[in-house]
Design a protein around this motif. Structure first.
Motif, PDB file in Angstrom:
ATOM      1  N   ARG A  37       4.155   6.496  -5.422  1.00 52.75           N
ATOM      2  CA  ARG A  37       2.718   6.264  -5.275  1.00 52.75           C
ATOM      3  C   ARG A  37       2.416   4.759  -5.220  1.00 52.75           C
ATOM      4  O   ARG A  37       1.521   4.326  -4.488  1.00 52.75           O
ATOM      5  CB  ARG A  37       1.953   6.952  -6.399  1.00 52.75           C
ATOM      6  N   SER A  38       3.159   3.953  -5.969  1.00 53.51           N
ATOM      7  CA  SER A  38       2.973   2.503  -5.909  1.00 53.51           C
ATOM      8  C   SER A  38       3.390   1.975  -4.536  1.00 53.51           C
ATOM      9  O   SER A  38       2.720   1.099  -3.962  1.00 53.51           O
ATOM     10  CB  SER A  38       3.777   1.826  -7.020  1.00 53.51           C
ATOM     11  N   TRP A  39       4.479   2.491  -3.997  1.00 53.01           N
ATOM     12  CA  TRP A  39       4.944   2.091  -2.662  1.00 53.01           C
ATOM     13  C   TRP A  39       3.922   2.484  -1.593  1.00 53.01           C
ATOM     14  O   TRP A  39       3.628   1.705  -0.680  1.00 53.01           O
ATOM     15  CB  TRP A  39       6.292   2.747  -2.391  1.00 53.01           C
ATOM     16  N   ARG A  40       3.348   3.662  -1.714  1.00 56.50           N
ATOM     17  CA  ARG A  40       2.327   4.091  -0.762  1.00 56.50           C
ATOM     18  C   ARG A  40       1.090   3.198  -0.861  1.00 56.50           C
ATOM     19  O   ARG A  40       0.447   2.898   0.150  1.00 56.50           O
ATOM     20  CB  ARG A  40       1.963   5.563  -0.995  1.00 56.50           C
ATOM     21  N   ALA A  41       0.745   2.764  -2.078  1.00 52.05           N
ATOM     22  CA  ALA A  41      -0.381   1.837  -2.236  1.00 52.05           C
ATOM     23  C   ALA A  41      -0.087   0.519  -1.526  1.00 52.05           C
ATOM     24  O   ALA A  41      -0.963  -0.067  -0.874  1.00 52.05           O
ATOM     25  CB  ALA A  41      -0.655   1.592  -3.718  1.00 52.05           C
ATOM     26  N   ALA A  42       1.154   0.046  -1.622  1.00 50.69           N
ATOM     27  CA  ALA A  42       1.540  -1.209  -0.963  1.00 50.69           C
ATOM     28  C   ALA A  42       1.426  -1.095   0.550  1.00 50.69           C
ATOM     29  O   ALA A  42       1.045  -2.059   1.234  1.00 50.69           O
ATOM     30  CB  ALA A  42       2.965  -1.585  -1.358  1.00 50.69           C
ATOM     31  N   ARG A  43       1.739   0.061   1.084  1.00 45.97           N
ATOM     32  CA  ARG A  43       1.714   0.242   2.537  1.00 45.97           C
ATOM     33  C   ARG A  43       0.304   0.215   3.105  1.00 45.97           C
ATOM     34  O   ARG A  43       0.118   0.044   4.318  1.00 45.97           O
ATOM     35  CB  ARG A  43       2.399   1.557   2.913  1.00 45.97           C
ATOM     36  N   THR A 109      -3.921   0.764  -7.506  1.00 46.86           N
ATOM     37  CA  THR A 109      -4.337  -0.559  -7.040  1.00 46.86           C
ATOM     38  C   THR A 109      -4.859  -0.483  -5.610  1.00 46.86           C
ATOM     39  O   THR A 109      -4.112  -0.165  -4.689  1.00 46.86           O
ATOM     40  CB  THR A 109      -3.164  -1.546  -7.095  1.00 46.86           C
ATOM     41  N   PRO A 110      -6.144  -0.786  -5.373  1.00 47.42           N
ATOM     42  CA  PRO A 110      -6.677  -0.749  -4.007  1.00 47.42           C
ATOM     43  C   PRO A 110      -6.087  -1.855  -3.145  1.00 47.42           C
ATOM     44  O   PRO A 110      -5.755  -2.945  -3.640  1.00 47.42           O
ATOM     45  CB  PRO A 110      -8.183  -0.955  -4.207  1.00 47.42           C
ATOM     46  N   SER A 111      -6.000  -1.608  -1.864  1.00 50.56           N
ATOM     47  CA  SER A 111      -5.398  -2.585  -0.950  1.00 50.56           C
ATOM     48  C   SER A 111      -6.148  -3.913  -0.957  1.00 50.56           C
ATOM     49  O   SER A 111      -5.540  -4.980  -0.840  1.00 50.56           O
ATOM     50  CB  SER A 111      -5.364  -2.008   0.469  1.00 50.56           C
ATOM     51  N   TRP A 112      -7.484  -3.869  -1.101  1.00 52.79           N
ATOM     52  CA  TRP A 112      -8.250  -5.117  -1.015  1.00 52.79           C
ATOM     53  C   TRP A 112      -8.015  -6.013  -2.232  1.00 52.79           C
ATOM     54  O   TRP A 112      -8.214  -7.223  -2.150  1.00 52.79           O
ATOM     55  CB  TRP A 112      -9.732  -4.849  -0.808  1.00 52.79           C
ATOM     56  N   PHE A 113      -7.555  -5.469  -3.364  1.00 53.85           N
ATOM     57  CA  PHE A 113      -7.203  -6.336  -4.486  1.00 53.85           C
ATOM     58  C   PHE A 113      -6.114  -7.314  -4.044  1.00 53.85           C
ATOM     59  O   PHE A 113      -6.183  -8.517  -4.312  1.00 53.85           O
ATOM     60  CB  PHE A 113      -6.678  -5.514  -5.662  1.00 53.85           C
ATOM     61  N   ILE A 114      -5.085  -6.789  -3.369  1.00 54.43           N
ATOM     62  CA  ILE A 114      -3.956  -7.611  -2.945  1.00 54.43           C
ATOM     63  C   ILE A 114      -4.362  -8.508  -1.780  1.00 54.43           C
ATOM     64  O   ILE A 114      -3.996  -9.690  -1.730  1.00 54.43           O
ATOM     65  CB  ILE A 114      -2.762  -6.719  -2.582  1.00 54.43           C
ATOM     66  N   GLU A 115      -5.126  -7.972  -0.855  1.00 53.01           N
ATOM     67  CA  GLU A 115      -5.589  -8.787   0.279  1.00 53.01           C
ATOM     68  C   GLU A 115      -6.431  -9.963  -0.205  1.00 53.01           C
ATOM     69  O   GLU A 115      -6.290 -11.095   0.306  1.00 53.01           O
ATOM     70  CB  GLU A 115      -6.379  -7.910   1.248  1.00 53.01           C
ATOM     71  N   VAL A 195      -1.153  -7.463 -11.005  1.00 48.90           N
ATOM     72  CA  VAL A 195      -0.618  -7.808  -9.695  1.00 48.90           C
ATOM     73  C   VAL A 195      -0.630  -9.327  -9.602  1.00 48.90           C
ATOM     74  O   VAL A 195      -1.557  -9.971 -10.107  1.00 48.90           O
ATOM     75  CB  VAL A 195      -1.470  -7.213  -8.553  1.00 48.90           C
ATOM     76  N   TYR A 196       0.391  -9.904  -8.970  1.00 47.23           N
ATOM     77  CA  TYR A 196       0.464 -11.361  -8.839  1.00 47.23           C
ATOM     78  C   TYR A 196       0.861 -11.728  -7.419  1.00 47.23           C
ATOM     79  O   TYR A 196       1.673 -11.048  -6.803  1.00 47.23           O
ATOM     80  CB  TYR A 196       1.509 -11.952  -9.804  1.00 47.23           C
ATOM     81  N   ALA A 197       0.304 -12.825  -6.929  1.00 44.45           N
ATOM     82  CA  ALA A 197       0.748 -13.430  -5.670  1.00 44.45           C
ATOM     83  C   ALA A 197       1.226 -14.833  -6.012  1.00 44.45           C
ATOM     84  O   ALA A 197       0.460 -15.650  -6.537  1.00 44.45           O
ATOM     85  CB  ALA A 197      -0.391 -13.482  -4.655  1.00 44.45           C
ATOM     86  N   TYR A 198       2.519 -15.102  -5.771  1.00 46.36           N
ATOM     87  CA  TYR A 198       3.113 -16.382  -6.129  1.00 46.36           C
ATOM     88  C   TYR A 198       3.454 -17.180  -4.876  1.00 46.36           C
ATOM     89  O   TYR A 198       3.884 -16.611  -3.872  1.00 46.36           O
ATOM     90  CB  TYR A 198       4.442 -16.202  -6.877  1.00 46.36           C
TER      91      TYR A 198
END
Length: 266
Positions: A37-43, A109-115, A195-198
């Motif tokens: 499910r985490s992998w599907r969220a990443a996709r 985790t929604p996609s827009w959090f990471i975007e 979630v982190y972006a480095y």
């Protein structure tokens, strides 16, 4: 700028052994593992060049390859997910400019959090890493406080300054809420989304630093950056009517399944 998402996953968790392979039922009754499910969220995230699962366990590797994920095997000596992301990036040739750590216990985790994270890091050359924070609504705040009263280590909260730079993260509910605080007031408590972006250079430096006292006490990997003087940009994100919770304890499974059912997530 090239962007890699790494989903770190280990089997031998002291609090919840085998957590990445825990099954979660969706709205239609179908069951998928937490890691899938985490992998599907990443996709669902736009603008990503590659997604990998990073693990040191063959059970997780086999499960991940079974649902189509790209897997990178890492050392069993990684002390946390950030170290595992750093090693995975090195194994892949350290060829990405931004590495996103989407921890394997955050399937909601929604996609827009990471975007939004990646966009913030690209827009601010002074920020070395970015992480999302979500203003708690009354229900989430109550749930966080209930975990503490029950002696459970649940979600993490964050405090940050006027420019959005992190001041501290804690497994306690911070800041302190005085008796004068009323439930009708906007809550000053922010739920930290793990979630982190480095930037690649600061991620490569991380495993070389010693674990500091705050990281040891709280058990929060991001505190190593603060203890070594690195700037963390806290990016306030919007829920947009999406429910969010991380799977920290076995007791969280029915909570997350109920949220998926409410949102119609299969």
């Amino acid at each position: 700028m090239s962007v890699l998402i790494v989903i770190p996953a280990r089997y031998a968790s002291s609090r919840y052994p085998g957590k990445p392979l825990a099954a979660l039922r969706g709205a239609g009754g179908g069951s998928r593992s937490l890691i899938e499910r985490s992998w599907r969220a990443a996709r669902e995230v736009q603008g990503i060049d590659r997604i990998v699962v990073a693990t040191d366990d063959d059970r997780i590797r086999k499960a991940a390859e079974g649902f189509g994920a790209d897997v990178v095997m890492t050392s069993e000596h990684c002390r946390n997910g950030t170290e595992r992301c750093a090693e995975a990036h090195q194994v892949l040739g350290a060829s990405h400019e931004i590495v996103v750590n989407l921890q394997g216990d955050a399937p909601l985790t929604p996609s827009w959090f990471i975007e939004d994270l990646v966009a913030a890091l690209k827009a601010d050359p002074e920020a070395q890493l970015a992480t999302p924070v979500l203003r708690c609504d009354g229900k989430t705040l109550s749930d966080l406080l209930a975990d503490r009263r029950a002696g459970r280590v649940g979600g993490t909260t964050a405090v940050f300054g006027a420019q959005g730079n992190a001041l501290y993260f804690s497994k306690e509910v911070i800041p302190f809420l005085p008796d004068s605080y009323g439930p009708a007031d906007p809550t000053p408590v922010f739920h930290h989304v793990g979630v982190y972006a480095y930037r690649a250079d600061v991620l490569a430096s991380y495993p070389q630093w010693q674990t500091g006292p705050l990281e040891r006490l709280e058990g929060l990997e991001q505190l190593r950056f603060l203890e070594n003087g690195r700037r963390i940009a806290c990016v306030e994100v919007e829920a947009r009517d999406r429910l969010f919770w991380e799977l920290n304890n076995p007791e969280d499974i029915p909570k997350i399944e109920a949220m998926m059912a409410e949102m119609g997530m299969e």
